[in-house]
Structures are given as structure tokens and as C-alpha cells.
Design a protein around this motif. Structure first.
Motif, mmCIF file in Angstrom:
data_model
loop_
_atom_site.group_PDB
_atom_site.id
_atom_site.type_symbol
_atom_site.label_atom_id
_atom_site.label_comp_id
_atom_site.label_asym_id
_atom_site.label_seq_id
_atom_site.Cartn_x
_atom_site.Cartn_y
_atom_site.Cartn_z
ATOM 1 N N UNK A 1 0.826 -1.213 0.000
ATOM 2 C CA UNK A 1 0.000 0.000 0.000
ATOM 3 C C UNK A 1 0.855 1.256 0.000
ATOM 4 N N UNK A 2 1.922 1.273 0.811
ATOM 5 C CA UNK A 2 2.727 2.489 0.936
ATOM 6 C C UNK A 2 3.461 2.839 -0.349
ATOM 7 N N UNK A 3 3.573 1.877 -1.290
ATOM 8 C CA UNK A 3 4.256 2.145 -2.550
ATOM 9 C C UNK A 3 3.299 2.433 -3.706
ATOM 10 N N UNK A 4 2.020 2.406 -3.427
ATOM 11 C CA UNK A 4 1.042 2.780 -4.440
ATOM 12 C C UNK A 4 1.043 4.297 -4.615
ATOM 13 N N UNK A 5 0.665 4.748 -5.797
ATOM 14 C CA UNK A 5 0.491 6.183 -6.001
ATOM 15 C C UNK A 5 -0.712 6.661 -5.191
ATOM 16 N N UNK A 6 -0.820 7.982 -5.045
ATOM 17 C CA UNK A 6 -1.946 8.522 -4.287
ATOM 18 C C UNK A 6 -3.277 8.109 -4.873
ATOM 19 N N UNK A 7 -3.387 8.142 -6.208
ATOM 20 C CA UNK A 7 -4.632 7.740 -6.847
ATOM 21 C C UNK A 7 -4.928 6.269 -6.666
ATOM 22 N N UNK A 8 -3.888 5.419 -6.719
ATOM 23 C CA UNK A 8 -4.082 3.985 -6.504
ATOM 24 C C UNK A 8 -4.508 3.711 -5.072
ATOM 25 N N UNK A 9 -3.934 4.421 -4.114
ATOM 26 C CA UNK A 9 -4.339 4.256 -2.723
ATOM 27 C C UNK A 9 -5.814 4.607 -2.551
ATOM 28 N N UNK A 10 -6.245 5.679 -3.204
ATOM 29 C CA UNK A 10 -7.652 6.065 -3.127
ATOM 30 C C UNK A 10 -8.561 4.989 -3.713
ATOM 31 N N UNK A 11 -8.167 4.428 -4.848
ATOM 32 C CA UNK A 11 -8.994 3.395 -5.485
ATOM 33 C C UNK A 11 -9.032 2.129 -4.632
ATOM 34 N N UNK A 12 -7.917 1.786 -3.988
ATOM 35 C CA UNK A 12 -7.919 0.617 -3.108
ATOM 36 C C UNK A 12 -8.816 0.868 -1.900
ATOM 37 N N UNK A 13 -8.768 2.057 -1.343
ATOM 38 C CA UNK A 13 -9.639 2.383 -0.213
ATOM 39 C C UNK A 13 -11.101 2.292 -0.614
ATOM 40 N N UNK A 14 -11.415 2.724 -1.825
ATOM 41 C CA UNK A 14 -12.786 2.598 -2.315
ATOM 42 C C UNK A 14 -13.171 1.130 -2.461
ATOM 43 N N UNK A 15 -12.260 0.318 -3.003
ATOM 44 C CA UNK A 15 -12.536 -1.115 -3.138
ATOM 45 C C UNK A 15 -12.811 -1.745 -1.773
#
Length: 316
Positions: free
Chosen positions: A137-151
Motif C-alpha cells: 500500500x505504501x508504494x502505491x500512487x496517491x490515486x491507486x491508494x484512493x482506489x484501493x480504499x474505495x474497493x
């Protein structure tokens, strides 16, 4: 997207009455009322520090109100949290995932705690995260982190989803995808409470909009209701060079008209807008040897309403 059928009662998805919450001497929420019907999208707007996140966290059961009544899907989120948590999805501001967990592992963990989860692999693919499934998670981009949180908020098939600034940090393609998902949730009868600083997001997605400032609701209604002229006066908007002299224009316009430069190079005329008014504006531009671009008769935007109600000064 198929969801668990809601309980057979007619209680609203969210019913908040007289909510008050303080942190020491700071009043975060003051006598706030909110109501959202099931299957609707409610957008909560406000400047930084207006009390949006405190309100959402109280509705989620993470904060106990000082006074007032909060009911989420018909139950108290504090005293009946165990009954409520399986029925809601939460996308907090700032992600909320374990920094070292891989994206797919995080989603699979949350799915394993749900009675009837969505397929994590399908959800990763839908949100464009399949290739990042083994990335911490800490290596995901900001947008990817947001999409994972949504998932993570959606994988349990919730009846109600809390989305705190769901598209912050996303590129236009990802933002559009999230909008489509929220629309699909609403179509499937899922209730959505979202906070956002993006006025077009609220206008596009929300059935109702509530604007809060200093912990209080200062306006609420549909986007169309909030932006409708209060006195029947129209607006003429156009763009041109910044800092044009408006005094000459005001002398040529009818007395009941006003003219202002609301942002650099963006002008608005309030009053009765008829062909003569438009002709006066274009003639004024011609006398200053400039063109009027994007000239249109329009109503106020939601951003204009927001700034009029909460002020135009920058807040920390």
C-alpha cells in the motif's frame, strides 16, 4: 453491482438531529440536522475545518456525539455498532489501509470478514488495480491508494457507503470511473454519503447537497435549487482581459444591473438580461478593444453559492 437487500423498514438511511460535538474549546459540529433517504446520494460540502469529517466519523460510530440523535440505517451507530458495521462501507480520508499490506491481500482480508463479499479479483480489475495487486500500500500512487480504499469500502456489499473525498488525488480517468461506480451504487439502491471539495462532483452525483460552515448547515437542497436565482434576476457571464474598468459599463447598463469581476478575467452581470444588455456588454468590450469570450446567460454555479455562503478567504 448487486447488494444485500436492505431491512424492510421505512427509516431513512441517515437521520441526524441536533448533533453537537466539541473538542476542548473548539466547536466542530453545532446543532446539525441531516437526513438522507435510502438509495440516494448526499454530498456534504464545506471549507476545511467546517466539521464534515467529524460529522461523518460520528455517523460511522467512531466518535460519540456530545448531544443530539444519530440514526444510521435505523440504529444508533455507537450503541449498536456491531449490528451496523456489516451493513456499511467506509472510505476514510487518508486511506486507512496497513502501509505494508499488499493491495490484493488487503482487499482479500476485508472480503474474508464479509458474509457475501464481492469477488476481490473482479473489484481490483474494475478499479484498474490488478497490476498493482502485489504492491504494498505504501508504494502505491496517491490515486491507486484512493482506489484501493474505495474497493475496501465496497467489497462487503454495503447498504450505505461513507466516502470522504473519494476522488482526491485521482487523475481524470480514475475520477470518471469512480463517478460511474457511485452512479451504479445508487442505481442498485445503495445509499452514499460523500464529502468533496469538487463542486462539479457534487452537482453530477448528488440527489441533495448540504453546505456546512463552522459546524452548522448553511444551505441544503438539490444543486438546481441551490443555484436557482432567488429574485428572478439572471446572470450574464463572459471572459475577457483581467482588470477591465467596469465603471463605464455600469453607466450604460440599467440601474438594477450590477457588474463584477469574480475572478481574474471572469465577469458577471446580474439583472434582467435581454438582447439590449448583451449588446451593451459587447459594445463596452469593443470600446476597450477586447473580445468577450464564452458569453452566456447562466445561473450561479454551485461554486459561486459555496463561496457566497462560506467566504472567499483562504483557510488553513
Amino acid at each position: 453491482m448487486e447488494v444485500v437487500s436492505p431491512d424492510a423498514d421505512d427509516s431513512p438511511a441517515l437521520d441526524v438531529r441536533g448533533l453537537n460535538k466539541r473538542f476542548g474549546d473548539t466547536v466542530a459540529v453545532a446543532n446539525l440536522d441531516l437526513r438522507m433517504e435510502r438509495g440516494h446520494v448526499l454530498a456534504l460540502l464545506g471549507p476545511n475545518g467546517a466539521g464534515k469529517t467529524t460529522t461523518v466519523e460520528t455517523c460511522e460510530g467512531f466518535l460519540r456525539p456530545d448531544s443530539g440523535e444519530v440514526r444510521v440505517l435505523g440504529v444508533d451507530p455507537v450503541t449498536h455498532g456491531e449490528r451496523l458495521r456489516p451493513r456499511i462501507g467506509v472510505m476514510p480520508q487518508g486511506g486507512g489501509a496497513y502501509p505494508g499490506a499488499r493491495a490484493a491481500e488487503m482487499l482479500e482480508l476485508i472480503a474474508s470478514c464479509s458474509a457475501h463479499p464481492l469477488d476481490p479479483a473482479w473489484l481490483l480489475d474494475t478499479l484498474g488495480l490488478t497490476a498493482a495487486g502485489r504492491t504494498p500500500y505504501k508504494r502505491l500512487s496517491g490515486g491507486q491508494q484512493q482506489r484501493l480504499s474505495l474497493a475496501c469500502a465496497l467489497v462487503g456489499r454495503p447498504e450505505l457507503v461513507f466516502l470522504d473525498e473519494p476522488t482526491a488525488g485521482m487523475d481524470p480517468q480514475a475520477r470518471r470511473l469512480v463517478w460511474e461506480l457511485i452512479a451504479a451504487l445508487r442505481a442498485d439502491g445503495v445509499s452514499v454519503l460523500l464529502t468533496t471539495h469538487l463542486m462539479d462532483e457534487a452537482e453530477t452525483l448528488a440527489d441533495r447537497v448540504v453546505i456546512v460552515d463552522h459546524g452548522r448547515a448553511v444551505a441544503e437542497g438539490t444543486a438546481a435549487e441551490l443555484t436557482a436565482p432567488h429574485d428572478g434576476r439572471q446572470e450574464l457571464r463572459f471572459r475577457s482581459q483581467p482588470a477591465l474598468d467596469l465603471d463605464l459599463l455600469l453607466t450604460a447598463l440599467p440601474e438594477d444591473c450590477t457588474a463584477s469581476e469574480i475572478r481574474a478575467g471572469e465577469y458577471v452581470i446580474h439583472g434582467e438580461i435581454d438582447p439590449q444588455t448583451v449588446s451593451t456588454v459587447t459594445a463596452w468590450c469593443a470600446r476597450q478593444d477586447v473580445l468577450a469570450h464564452e458569453l452566456r446567460v447562466d445561473r450561479r454555479s454551485l461554486e459561486d453559492v459555496f463561496l457566497d455562503l462560506t467566504g472567499r478567504e483562504l483557510r488553513s
